[in-house]
Enzyme design. Structure first.
Site, short mmCIF file in Angstrom:
data_model
loop_
_atom_site.label_atom_id
_atom_site.label_comp_id
_atom_site.label_asym_id
_atom_site.label_seq_id
_atom_site.Cartn_x
_atom_site.Cartn_y
_atom_site.Cartn_z
N SER A 132 37.80 71.55 21.89
CA SER A 132 36.93 72.50 21.18
C SER A 132 35.49 72.02 21.33
CB SER A 132 37.31 72.54 19.70
OG SER A 132 36.32 73.22 18.93
N TYR A 179 38.58 68.01 11.25
CA TYR A 179 38.87 68.82 12.44
C TYR A 179 38.03 68.34 13.62
CZ TYR A 179 39.19 72.66 15.71
OH TYR A 179 39.39 73.39 16.86
#
Length: 246
Positions: free
Chosen positions: A133, A146
């Site tokens: 990501s 995250y």
């Protein structure tokens, strides 16, 4: 010659789209996930294309289940480590440790368990895709754990690439920005209305877009590898810069 691609987290979003796209490129598919009914629907769709699809229902967070279901496999050409999630969006002093465990166990440990089990079954010319990501290189407020998990995927991908050079196995990390899948709905624990607002004023990427990029990188000549691929909507320049239009 038969080619096999294993995709984790294939019940929705990027994983599902990648399974279908690689099947269209002539790969037999091994699709894994936790939702058996969705896996069966995927199997039926792929077999309508004339390709073989094996579905394995288990949780990548369990090392025992990973070994049980994946150890019998042989001759994997492509591994797509797609299973992952974000859970919660709070400051670190307000975060739910259950969310933290889910992210670390899935995004990091699950990827490692699957990779460790599958790599001995890959030969020269194999290709590993790790779904990272932009959060893996651009940490943001409310995303500490995250972002940390995707920073780990970034580091693992770099080290994995070095480790596998002599075996002739490629490693590509895909780092998307905004992709409209079930990602935000999972992050907000099923609050669809809140999840939908994430994409207000933006045309996000889709699972099909990411699958197309994976299929492209997979067909490059053996001597050529894409190490990292950062994919974003045209309206997004990074984690902190998005042009939203009403």
């Amino acid at each position: 010659m038969k080619k096999q691609a294993l995709i984790t987290g294939a019940t929705s979003g990027i994983g599902r789209a990648t399974a279908i796209r690689l099947a269209s490129e002539g790969y037999d598919i091994i699709a894994t996930g936790r939702r058996a009914e969705r896996l069966e629907h995927l199997k039926a769709e792929i077999e309508q294309q004339g390709r073989k699809c094996t579905v394995l229902c288990f949780d990548v967070r369990s090392e025992e289940e990973v070994k049980q279901f994946l150890s019998p496999l042989e001759d994997i050409d492509i591994l797509v480590n797609n299973a992952g999630l974000a859970a919660g969006l709070e400051h670190i002093d307000e975060g739910d440790t259950r969310d933290w465990d889910a992210m670390i166990d899935t995004n990091v440990k699950g990827l490692l368990y699957v990779t460790r089990t599958i790599l001995p079954k890959m030969h020269e010319g194999g290709h590993v895709f790790n779904l990272g990501s932009i959060a893996g290189t651009e940490a943001y407020e409310n995303g500490a754990v995250y972002c940390a998990s995707k920073h780990a995927v970034h580091a693992i991908s770099q080290s994995m690439r070095a480790d596998l050079l002599k075996r002739g196995i490629k490693v590509t990390e895909i780092r998307p920005g905004m992709v409209e899948t079930e990602f935000s709905e999972v992050r907000f624990h099923g609050d669809k209305e809140r999840a939908d607002h994430v994409y207000d004023g933006v045309e996000p990427l889709t699972g099909d877009d990411i699958a197309e990029a994976i299929a492209w990188a997979a067909q490059l000549p053996r001597h050529m590898n894409v190490n990292d691929m950062v994919l974003m909507p045209a309206q997004q320049a990074g984690a902190f810069y998005t042009c939203r239009r009403k």
